[in-house]
Design an enzyme around this catalytic site. Sequence first.
Site, PDB file in Angstrom:
ATOM      1  N   THR A  13      50.673  84.733  77.569  1.00 28.19           N
ATOM      2  CA  THR A  13      52.030  84.854  77.007  1.00 28.19           C
ATOM      3  C   THR A  13      51.981  85.025  75.486  1.00 28.19           C
ATOM      4  OG1 THR A  13      52.784  83.417  78.772  1.00 28.19           O
ATOM      5  CG2 THR A  13      54.307  83.738  76.953  1.00 28.19           C
ATOM      6  N   LYS A 105      48.760  72.566  71.100  1.00 29.42           N
ATOM      7  CA  LYS A 105      49.136  71.189  70.702  1.00 29.42           C
ATOM      8  C   LYS A 105      48.270  70.153  71.393  1.00 29.42           C
ATOM      9  CE  LYS A 105      51.769  72.767  74.036  1.00 29.42           C
ATOM     10  NZ  LYS A 105      52.603  73.944  74.160  1.00 29.42           N
ATOM     11  N   ASP A 201      53.905  67.368  77.155  1.00 27.61           N
ATOM     12  CA  ASP A 201      53.889  68.426  76.132  1.00 27.61           C
ATOM     13  C   ASP A 201      54.590  67.925  74.855  1.00 27.61           C
ATOM     14  OD1 ASP A 201      53.794  71.549  75.499  1.00 27.61           O
ATOM     15  OD2 ASP A 201      55.822  70.883  75.055  1.00 27.61           O
ATOM     16  N   LYS A 205      53.221  67.035  70.860  1.00 28.15           N
ATOM     17  CA  LYS A 205      53.886  67.519  69.638  1.00 28.15           C
ATOM     18  C   LYS A 205      54.358  66.337  68.779  1.00 28.15           C
ATOM     19  CE  LYS A 205      55.215  71.743  72.019  1.00 28.15           C
ATOM     20  NZ  LYS A 205      56.223  72.359  72.887  1.00 28.15           N
ATOM     21  N   GLY A 302      58.025  80.760  74.045  1.00 26.51           N
ATOM     22  CA  GLY A 302      58.079  82.185  74.366  1.00 26.51           C
ATOM     23  C   GLY A 302      57.047  82.939  73.546  1.00 26.51           C
TER      24      GLY A 302
HETATM   25  P1  NAP Z   1      48.692  81.545  79.107  1.00 28.02           P
HETATM   26  O1  NAP Z   1      49.791  82.528  79.283  1.00 28.02           O
HETATM   27  O2  NAP Z   1      48.271  80.723  80.261  1.00 28.02           O
HETATM   28  O3  NAP Z   1      47.433  82.337  78.530  1.00 28.02           O
HETATM   29  C1  NAP Z   1      46.142  81.795  78.453  1.00 28.02           C
HETATM   30  C2  NAP Z   1      45.170  82.932  78.199  1.00 28.02           C
HETATM   31  O4  NAP Z   1      43.864  82.410  78.048  1.00 28.02           O
HETATM   32  C3  NAP Z   1      45.112  83.959  79.343  1.00 28.02           C
HETATM   33  O5  NAP Z   1      45.011  85.249  78.825  1.00 28.02           O
HETATM   34  C4  NAP Z   1      43.827  83.581  80.071  1.00 28.02           C
HETATM   35  O6  NAP Z   1      43.211  84.704  80.698  1.00 28.02           O
HETATM   36  C5  NAP Z   1      42.975  83.122  78.902  1.00 28.02           C
HETATM   37  N1  NAP Z   1      41.934  82.157  79.315  1.00 28.02           N
HETATM   38  C6  NAP Z   1      42.113  80.915  79.823  1.00 28.02           C
HETATM   39  N2  NAP Z   1      40.924  80.330  80.053  1.00 28.02           N
HETATM   40  C7  NAP Z   1      39.986  81.239  79.714  1.00 28.02           C
HETATM   41  C8  NAP Z   1      38.569  81.255  79.733  1.00 28.02           C
HETATM   42  N3  NAP Z   1      37.868  80.192  80.163  1.00 28.02           N
HETATM   43  N4  NAP Z   1      37.922  82.363  79.300  1.00 28.02           N
HETATM   44  C9  NAP Z   1      38.614  83.434  78.851  1.00 28.02           C
HETATM   45  N5  NAP Z   1      39.957  83.471  78.795  1.00 28.02           N
HETATM   46  C10 NAP Z   1      40.621  82.401  79.226  1.00 28.02           C
HETATM   47  O7  NAP Z   1      49.061  80.515  77.927  1.00 28.02           O
HETATM   48  P2  NAP Z   1      50.129  80.722  76.755  1.00 28.02           P
HETATM   49  O8  NAP Z   1      51.482  80.347  77.240  1.00 28.02           O
HETATM   50  O9  NAP Z   1      49.916  82.019  76.089  1.00 28.02           O
HETATM   51  O10 NAP Z   1      49.707  79.528  75.765  1.00 28.02           O
HETATM   52  C11 NAP Z   1      48.584  79.651  74.917  1.00 28.02           C
HETATM   53  C12 NAP Z   1      48.573  78.466  73.947  1.00 28.02           C
HETATM   54  O11 NAP Z   1      49.750  78.520  73.144  1.00 28.02           O
HETATM   55  C13 NAP Z   1      48.607  77.108  74.635  1.00 28.02           C
HETATM   56  O12 NAP Z   1      47.871  76.189  73.894  1.00 28.02           O
HETATM   57  C14 NAP Z   1      50.100  76.733  74.605  1.00 28.02           C
HETATM   58  O13 NAP Z   1      50.304  75.354  74.655  1.00 28.02           O
HETATM   59  C15 NAP Z   1      50.482  77.309  73.275  1.00 28.02           C
HETATM   60  N6  NAP Z   1      51.897  77.617  73.125  1.00 28.02           N
HETATM   61  C16 NAP Z   1      52.529  78.342  74.083  1.00 28.02           C
HETATM   62  C17 NAP Z   1      53.877  78.646  73.914  1.00 28.02           C
HETATM   63  C18 NAP Z   1      54.612  79.434  74.950  1.00 28.02           C
HETATM   64  O14 NAP Z   1      55.825  79.588  74.794  1.00 28.02           O
HETATM   65  N7  NAP Z   1      53.980  79.966  75.985  1.00 28.02           N
HETATM   66  C19 NAP Z   1      54.545  78.213  72.760  1.00 28.02           C
HETATM   67  C20 NAP Z   1      53.848  77.472  71.792  1.00 28.02           C
HETATM   68  C21 NAP Z   1      52.514  77.187  71.980  1.00 28.02           C
HETATM   69  P3  NAP Z   1      43.974  85.548  81.867  1.00 28.02           P
HETATM   70  O15 NAP Z   1      45.105  86.252  81.173  1.00 28.02           O
HETATM   71  O16 NAP Z   1      42.964  86.490  82.369  1.00 28.02           O
HETATM   72  O17 NAP Z   1      44.420  84.514  82.849  1.00 28.02           O
HETATM   73  N1  HSE Z   2      56.184  74.820  77.436  1.00 32.15           N
HETATM   74  C1  HSE Z   2      56.480  74.640  76.063  1.00 32.15           C
HETATM   75  C2  HSE Z   2      57.973  74.407  75.910  1.00 32.15           C
HETATM   76  C3  HSE Z   2      56.061  75.849  75.280  1.00 32.15           C
HETATM   77  O1  HSE Z   2      58.707  74.511  76.897  1.00 32.15           O
HETATM   78  O2  HSE Z   2      58.425  74.107  74.819  1.00 32.15           O
HETATM   79  C4  HSE Z   2      55.983  75.606  73.820  1.00 32.15           C
HETATM   80  O3  HSE Z   2      54.948  74.736  73.502  1.00 32.15           O
END
Ligand code: NAP
Ligand code: HSE
Length: 426
Positions: A13, A105, A201, A205, A302
């Site tokens: 994402t 986080k 989560d 934070k 997001g």
């Molecule tokens: P996600 O959609 O699950 O993406 C994780 C990515 O890491 C995927 O591309 C996955 O590959 C790759 N990955 C996981 N394990 C791996 C490994 N062992 N080797 C190689 N690649 C690997 O997660 P996300 O939502 O983007 O979140 C990423 C970080 O940002 C997290 O720490 C989350 O807490 C933080 N965050 C997210 C948001 C949000 O809104 N989503 C907001 C703030 C912070 P594949 O694509 O092939 O599965």
């Molecule tokens: N799952 C988290 C949320 C993403 O809903 O706020 C941002 O860390």
Amino acid sequence: MVSIGVGILGGGTVGGALATRLLTEQDAIAAKSGLTLELRHLAVRDPGKPRPYVFPPNLMTTVPEEVVDDPEVDLVVELMGGLEPAAGLVMRALQAGKPVVTANKELMATTGAELLEEAGRRGVSLLFEAAVGGAIPIIRPLSESLAGERITEVLGIVNGTTNFILTRMCQQATTFREALAEAQSLGYAETDPTADVSGADAAAKAAILASLAFGTWVGRDMVHTEGIESLDVADIGFAADLGYVPKLLAIASETGTGIAVRVHPTLVPVGHPLASVSGSQNAIYLRGPGVDELLFAGPGAGGGPTATAVLGDIIEVARELLAGAPAPPRVRLAPAGLRPVAELETSWYLRLEVVDRAGVLARIAGAFGDLGVSIESMVQIGRGETATLIFVTHPSPESGSRRAIEALSGLDVVRQVAAAIRVLIA
Ligand code: NAP
Ligand code: HSE
């Protein structure tokens, strides 16, 4: 123009949104920042997975160490999430003298002290603006702009998924399950939403916010945590009638005899600045003698919003690399003296299902009084043989309130203490 090589661990994402922007907005970023950011390597688990943007296959790898070790990669961006292998990879990058940007986080709230120490030893930056509040600038304000302020309290709506769910439950009386499914389809919830709804989560934070606000190390496991899973839509309606909005709050406060950090559902008075923060929006409200009150608000989750915060950190790190000077340590963390929640003053909303007959109220009031809990207001809704009683209590020590709730549950006239939710002491 000098170019800086960027390697990204994770193309989901956030990583996918960031990689797309590095590839499609390179000129616009260069025009604004004076820097050419080159995406050199991107690690994913499954390169065959359909993604919103098709990345050039020569950039992709399934071996994250290749990204960290690539001599063309000047800075590493960790967007895989979770603890391992992320922690090992971040440490590997820092030990190689490469700065790191992360949105993780969980990583920062668990191993942050160790990783920041290593970054300081190597004279490189470890930045994590996106780890709290998505696009909202809060890490940099806390560690830089407010470094001289004696912050007394931080209240945060720091989980977009739960705020979205609670808003839907309030405004449309949607069930918890329906609202959660909608939050997942919009990409707010983590892949496994347990961490969102259980408060884990938000606790990570809260730990990061408390560490920065009070200059002390607060780890994720030191945060008292309760989630929203058991909130009943009926209480959301009753609370609204009393002038309250339910929020999952991260609360970090300086109590005079230590810091207290907790995450739990909280009824917020409608007039409070956090009450109107709705949907997936996040907000962090701070108090301090110099600034009085500050409110930071905006999209907290997001891919797009989070990628913007990550990009800001990348540009800062790239500027440091070009300046060639060692990065200054931005955060100092002394050991914490934490105060247990049981010692705090709390105020409660309680819903009791009781037998409706003479003398019942007197016995209930007696149970409150015996444990030193004073009643601020009471509403009775008669239902024939039973009645619903809703109490809001004045602030009193949490340990006394818990004992009162236990005592009330044991009374033969009380069928059930159906809900117990803390009320924000504004
Ligand atoms: P996600 O959609 O699950 O993406 C994780 C990515 O890491 C995927 O591309 C996955 O590959 C790759 N990955 C996981 N394990 C791996 C490994 N062992 N080797 C190689 N690649 C690997 O997660 P996300 O939502 O983007 O979140 C990423 C970080 O940002 C997290 O720490 C989350 O807490 C933080 N965050 C997210 C948001 C949000 O809104 N989503 C907001 C703030 C912070 P594949 O694509 O092939 O599965
Ligand atoms: N799952 C988290 C949320 C993403 O809903 O706020 C941002 O860390």
